[in-house]
Design a protein around this motif. Structure first.
Motif, PDB file in Angstrom:
ATOM      1  N   SER A 102       0.771  -1.077   0.048  1.00 19.90           N
ATOM      2  CA  SER A 102      -0.026   0.030   0.150  1.00 19.90           C
ATOM      3  C   SER A 102       0.809   1.076  -0.111  1.00 19.90           C
ATOM      4  O   SER A 102       1.978   0.968   0.240  1.00 19.90           O
ATOM      5  N   ASP A 158      -6.022  10.922  -0.151  1.00 24.25           N
ATOM      6  CA  ASP A 158      -4.916  10.545  -0.655  1.00 24.25           C
ATOM      7  C   ASP A 158      -4.246  11.741  -1.115  1.00 24.25           C
ATOM      8  O   ASP A 158      -4.887  12.304  -2.092  1.00 24.25           O
ATOM      9  N   THR A 163      -5.576   1.850  -5.486  1.00 18.73           N
ATOM     10  CA  THR A 163      -4.268   2.473  -5.083  1.00 18.73           C
ATOM     11  C   THR A 163      -3.268   2.560  -6.379  1.00 18.73           C
ATOM     12  O   THR A 163      -2.706   3.623  -6.539  1.00 18.73           O
TER      13      THR A 163
END
Length: 152
Positions: A41, A98, A134
């Protein structure tokens, strides 16, 4: 109105992540704790009470990797909803803020709940089993970082 003591109040949990770049390479961690132990991740975690998302992103980046960086911008806000394989019920719901960042200092050293931290070249990303979101965030963050580099 307050809920009875035996009632579980379920709410989304705010969390942050940082796609940090050094040249073309992106900094990834391999999770060391459940529920995602062993998964790769971007560095990140829960936002602390009273903490701004940008500050939390840099804090989590440093706690999990030892890296310091400069934020370029917010890439996206993503829902990570985990459901039971048996019942289909939602067990956890994270709202992920993010960010894109550019490396400033430090060598990757796994810390906090990461068991490994490493700079990953673009040609290795597809072989890591990353969540599709991701991969999307990394690609979008790469675009932001390249645009920022052209301005500077």
């Amino acid at each position: 109105m307050t809920a009875p003591a035996d009632t579980i109040i379920q709410r989304p949990v705010p969390a942050v992540g940082t796609a940090c770049f050094r040249g073309d390479d992106v900094l990834l961690i391999r999770r060391g704790t459940k529920p995602l132990a062993g998964d790769w991740s971007i560095p990140g975690g829960r936002l602390e009470f009273g903490e701004r998302t940008a500050d939390g992103a840099l804090r989590e980046l440093h706690e999990e990797t030892g890296i310091t960086a400069r934020l370029v911008g917010l890439v996206d806000v993503v829902d990570a909803i985990f459901t039971s394989r048996q019942s289909g019920e939602t067990h956890r719901h994270y709202v992920l803020f993010d960010y894109a960042a550019i490396w400033e200092a430090g060598d990757p050293v796994a810390g906090d709940d990461a068991d490994h931290a490493e700079w990953i070249s673009p040609d290795r990303l597809d072989g890591l089993g990353l969540w599709s979101e991701t991969l999307r965030i990394i690609a979008a963050a790469r675009t932001l970082v390249k645009a920022d580099s052209r301005i500077a």
